[in-house]
Design a protein around this motif. Structure first.
Motif, PDB file in Angstrom:
ATOM      1  N   SER A  34      36.130  45.529  43.633  1.00  0.00           N
ATOM      2  CA  SER A  34      36.336  44.079  43.704  1.00  0.00           C
ATOM      3  C   SER A  34      36.545  43.489  42.320  1.00  0.00           C
ATOM      4  O   SER A  34      37.437  42.675  42.102  1.00  0.00           O
ATOM      5  CB  SER A  34      35.149  43.406  44.392  1.00  0.00           C
ATOM      6  N   ARG A  35      35.696  43.932  41.369  1.00  0.00           N
ATOM      7  CA  ARG A  35      35.862  43.424  40.000  1.00  0.00           C
ATOM      8  C   ARG A  35      37.231  43.805  39.454  1.00  0.00           C
ATOM      9  O   ARG A  35      37.867  43.036  38.745  1.00  0.00           O
ATOM     10  CB  ARG A  35      34.774  43.994  39.090  1.00  0.00           C
ATOM     11  N   LEU A  36      37.687  45.006  39.799  1.00  0.00           N
ATOM     12  CA  LEU A  36      38.974  45.477  39.269  1.00  0.00           C
ATOM     13  C   LEU A  36      40.154  44.649  39.779  1.00  0.00           C
ATOM     14  O   LEU A  36      41.222  44.675  39.184  1.00  0.00           O
ATOM     15  CB  LEU A  36      39.187  46.960  39.620  1.00  0.00           C
ATOM     16  N   VAL A  37      39.996  43.960  40.902  1.00  0.00           N
ATOM     17  CA  VAL A  37      41.082  43.077  41.333  1.00  0.00           C
ATOM     18  C   VAL A  37      40.795  41.624  40.953  1.00  0.00           C
ATOM     19  O   VAL A  37      41.497  40.712  41.378  1.00  0.00           O
ATOM     20  CB  VAL A  37      41.382  43.183  42.851  1.00  0.00           C
ATOM     21  N   GLY A  38      39.753  41.411  40.146  1.00  0.00           N
ATOM     22  CA  GLY A  38      39.515  40.071  39.605  1.00  0.00           C
ATOM     23  C   GLY A  38      38.561  39.205  40.410  1.00  0.00           C
ATOM     24  O   GLY A  38      38.448  38.008  40.160  1.00  0.00           O
ATOM     25  N   ILE A  39      37.860  39.804  41.389  1.00  0.00           N
ATOM     26  CA  ILE A  39      36.910  39.017  42.184  1.00  0.00           C
ATOM     27  C   ILE A  39      35.622  38.832  41.387  1.00  0.00           C
ATOM     28  O   ILE A  39      35.100  39.791  40.828  1.00  0.00           O
ATOM     29  CB  ILE A  39      36.604  39.724  43.521  1.00  0.00           C
ATOM     30  N   ARG A  40      35.117  37.600  41.326  1.00  0.00           N
ATOM     31  CA  ARG A  40      33.848  37.351  40.640  1.00  0.00           C
ATOM     32  C   ARG A  40      32.711  37.680  41.612  1.00  0.00           C
ATOM     33  O   ARG A  40      32.245  36.833  42.376  1.00  0.00           O
ATOM     34  CB  ARG A  40      33.782  35.907  40.172  1.00  0.00           C
ATOM     35  N   VAL A  41      32.292  38.942  41.558  1.00  0.00           N
ATOM     36  CA  VAL A  41      31.372  39.482  42.562  1.00  0.00           C
ATOM     37  C   VAL A  41      30.056  38.701  42.612  1.00  0.00           C
ATOM     38  O   VAL A  41      29.541  38.394  43.681  1.00  0.00           O
ATOM     39  CB  VAL A  41      31.117  40.980  42.292  1.00  0.00           C
ATOM     40  N   TYR A  95      44.405  39.110  44.688  1.00  0.00           N
ATOM     41  CA  TYR A  95      43.411  38.035  44.804  1.00  0.00           C
ATOM     42  C   TYR A  95      43.466  37.056  43.630  1.00  0.00           C
ATOM     43  O   TYR A  95      43.315  35.857  43.797  1.00  0.00           O
ATOM     44  CB  TYR A  95      42.007  38.645  44.893  1.00  0.00           C
ATOM     45  N   ALA A 110      37.557  38.176  50.227  1.00  0.00           N
ATOM     46  CA  ALA A 110      36.964  38.566  48.944  1.00  0.00           C
ATOM     47  C   ALA A 110      35.462  38.771  49.086  1.00  0.00           C
ATOM     48  O   ALA A 110      34.890  39.679  48.464  1.00  0.00           O
ATOM     49  CB  ALA A 110      37.259  37.506  47.885  1.00  0.00           C
ATOM     50  N   PHE A 169      39.129  49.994  49.543  1.00  0.00           N
ATOM     51  CA  PHE A 169      38.196  49.281  50.414  1.00  0.00           C
ATOM     52  C   PHE A 169      38.320  49.927  51.790  1.00  0.00           C
ATOM     53  O   PHE A 169      39.165  49.559  52.605  1.00  0.00           O
ATOM     54  CB  PHE A 169      38.540  47.794  50.480  1.00  0.00           C
ATOM     55  N   GLU A 182      36.249  41.522  35.654  1.00  0.00           N
ATOM     56  CA  GLU A 182      37.101  40.639  36.462  1.00  0.00           C
ATOM     57  C   GLU A 182      38.007  39.775  35.586  1.00  0.00           C
ATOM     58  O   GLU A 182      39.128  39.440  35.980  1.00  0.00           O
ATOM     59  CB  GLU A 182      36.264  39.786  37.421  1.00  0.00           C
ATOM     60  N   ALA A 211      34.938  42.085  50.700  1.00  0.00           N
ATOM     61  CA  ALA A 211      35.250  43.134  49.731  1.00  0.00           C
ATOM     62  C   ALA A 211      34.107  43.299  48.736  1.00  0.00           C
ATOM     63  O   ALA A 211      33.669  44.415  48.447  1.00  0.00           O
ATOM     64  CB  ALA A 211      36.546  42.804  48.999  1.00  0.00           C
ATOM     65  N   MET A 225      30.421  35.681  44.638  1.00  0.00           N
ATOM     66  CA  MET A 225      30.584  35.982  46.064  1.00  0.00           C
ATOM     67  C   MET A 225      29.223  36.211  46.716  1.00  0.00           C
ATOM     68  O   MET A 225      28.970  35.762  47.824  1.00  0.00           O
ATOM     69  CB  MET A 225      31.464  37.218  46.259  1.00  0.00           C
TER      70      MET A 225
END
Ligand SMILES: Nc1ncnc2c1ncn2[C@@H]1O[C@H](COP(=O)(O)OP(=O)(O)O)[C@@H](O)[C@H]1O
Ligand SMILES: [Mg+2]
Lengths: 288, 237
Positions: free
Chosen positions: A174-181, B104, A163, B90, B73, A166, A184
């Motif tokens: 990344s945000r679109l898959v829920g990662i708190r950018v 994720y 993550a 990616f 998110e 990414a 990170m």
């Protein structure tokens, strides 16, 4: 021949330290596309924390681990408090913040710990020494290799490491898959600070402890990162080792020890002129 | 039909330029709704607004919750997956890493591993390329990867921004067939933005047309296919 081998091995020991710091630079670069000029001072400050802990009677290795942890937390805090507000500011503003951070850490260290040079302990037993390397050189190289291996495993095989990679290369997706950018990036600063702290503690027995101890080291690390490609972690490690060996060989046989720092500068300018993306970096059309 | 997504008076702007002027539509559970409209009408912006990627005002309700103004998110974690304009791959990560990233936000490790295999079953080409950098995949493969990555979230709602863009007609047909199968099997709702109106209306049960930031026609796909204006402007007969 033996003299060459001696210099190569000594070069690998310091090169490992350049490699760690270069890796810290690359980690921040990948997320921000900027070089953190304060990386060396952050490492220096962490080394003073280790020194204080050891002086307060904490054993070396507990102090080592505690320092790495404190450096990590400080790195996260620096990102949250100082870097976050200038996230979308022009490049120059961020560079000024980095330089400000450098100056502040340097003066605060001087203010708290004074500018007098202090010795810093090496934890490695004499038995670790081999024919061509001192115990500290062997130990520092081992510690560096362990840190690099741990980082590799973390980024390559854990979901959090994935993550973080990414988030650095594609924040929107990344945000679109829920990662708190945002987190990170802060974690990246924490890790870079922790790696830098290890580099500081490993180099301090060699260069001694003072608020300016990392300025030369950072220059070598910068040369290493550029040589490997500023966006390539593997390249930074190889670059660090190469710079360490080159520095020692040239210093011993060609230009003498007084001019060793010139090697770093020549490398930096040379790489920028001949191959700006380094030897492992991805060639990129200008961004910023 | 219970509504999974309800949008009312949705406005969005880039800087000072307002692009959406009060979008209104709703989307039912298990529904596939097509969004048609000319280039620059505001379709991409509508999807971005749903995911909090642009500054928005107005009402968005998803599964009963108000999501307007929430962070991207957090919206993803509620179960809205987005195949964005430009695919959002990616590029420097492998195919399989892309899929793992899609999941994720999920905690059910074993189901995730099963879903990776399920994606490989839908798109065997991705399995062949699992260890390859995603940037080296062909356009069609990357689109399949983008759809798979979004599905790995196990979403309740899948937003698709022109999934047929740049693909050969045969590949589009294959992709739409798989979308239909996934909708039938797992009941995930889809909001499908498409230039290829004929194929979109074939796949969708409902549809709407956006013109300069407003919904001008909405109804069942069958109704829109019969509509003279839609036929002339988007179907070409
Ligand atoms: N990032 C952006 N910044 C400024 N204006 C934009 C941006 N993206 C789109 N627009 C403008 O918003 C309007 C709607 O665009 P968009 O939602 O992409 O339309 P569509 O997807 O229907 O082709 C267009 O006029 C476009 O020029
Ligand atoms: Mg669009």
């Amino acid at each position: 021949m033996e003299a060459v081998l001696l210099q190569v091995l000594a070069g690998l020991a310091t090169g490992g330290i350049y490699a760690s710091l270069a890796l810290a630079l690359v980690m921040i670069y990948q997320a921000t596309h900027l070089v953190n000029f304060a990386q060396g001072e952050m490492a220096m400050f962490a080394t003073y924390i280790a020194w204080s802990l050891v002086n307060a009677g904490v054993g070396y290795w507990p102090a080592f681990l505690l320092t790495v942890l404190i450096a990590f937390v400080l790195g996260v805090l620096i990102e949250r408090v100082v870097i976050r507000p200038v996230e979308n500011a022009p490049v120059l503003a961020v560079v000024v913040v980095f330089i400000g951070l450098l100056v502040i850490l340097n003066s605060v260290a001087g203010w708290i710990f004074t500018y007098t040079i202090k010795s810093f302990p090496s934890p490695f037993p004499p038995a670790l020494g081999i024919r061509y390397m001192s115990p500290h050189q062997v130990g520092a190289l081992l510690v560096t290799l362990i840190v690099l291996a741990l980082l590799y495993l973390f980024f390559r095989f854990t979901p959090l490491g994935l993550a973080m990679r990414a988030a650095a290369q594609n924040p929107v997706s990344s945000r679109l898959v829920g990662i708190r950018v945002g987190w990170m990036l802060a974690l990246g600063w924490g890790l870079a600070a922790a790696v830098g702290a290890v580099a500081g503690m490993m180099v301090a027995p060699i260069v001694y402890l003072d608020p300016n101890m990392m300025s030369g080291i950072l220059l070598y690390a910068f040369a290493a990162a550029l040589l490997g490609g500023i966006d390539s972690p593997g390249g930074a490690v190889v670059g660090g080792l190469v710079v360490g060996v080159l520095e020692n060989l040239l210093g011993a046989f060609v230009i003498g020890n007084e001019l060793k720092l010139v090697v770093a500068l020549v490398l930096i300018v040379g790489v920028l002129l001949v191959r700006p993306s380094g030897f492992f970096g991805s060639v990129q059309v200008s961004r910023v | 039909m219970t509504a999974l997504l309800e949008v009312a008076d949705l406005r969005a702007s880039y800087g000072a330029t307002r692009v959406l002027h009060g979008i209104e539509f709703s989307l039912g559970e298990r529904s596939i709704t097509a969004v048609l409209g000319a280039n620059g009408a505001g379709k991409t912006t509508t999807l971005r607004a749903l995911c909090g990627m642009v500054r928005t005002e107005g009402e968005i309700r998803f599964a009963g919750q108000r999501i307007a103004g929430r962070r991207t998110e957090d919206i993803a974690r509620l179960g809205i997956a987005h195949v964005p304009d430009g695919r959002g791959t990616f590029l420097y990560l492998t195919t399989e890493e892309n899929l793992r990233l899609g999941a994720y936000a999920r905690k059910d490790k074993r189901a995730v591993a099963r879903d990776v295999e399920r994606m490989y079953a839908y798109f065997p080409r991705l399995k062949e390329r699992r260890r390859q950098q995603a940037g080296t995949l062909s356009g069609g493969e990357q689109q399949m990867l983008a759809v798979s990555r979004a599905l790995m979230l196990a979403p309740k709602l899948l937003l698709l921004d022109e999934p047929s863009f740049g693909l050969a007609p045969l590949v589009v047909r294959e992709l739409f067939g798989i979308l239909r199968a996934i909708n039938a099997e797992s009941g995930v709702s889809m909001l499908l933005v498409e230039q290829n109106a004929a194929m979109a209306l074939e796949l969708a049960d409902h549809a709407c047309v956006i013109e300069t930031g407003r919904v001008v026609i909405a109804g069942t796909a069958a109704e829109l296919k019969r509509d003279d204006g839609v036929r002339r402007a988007y179907l070409g007969y």
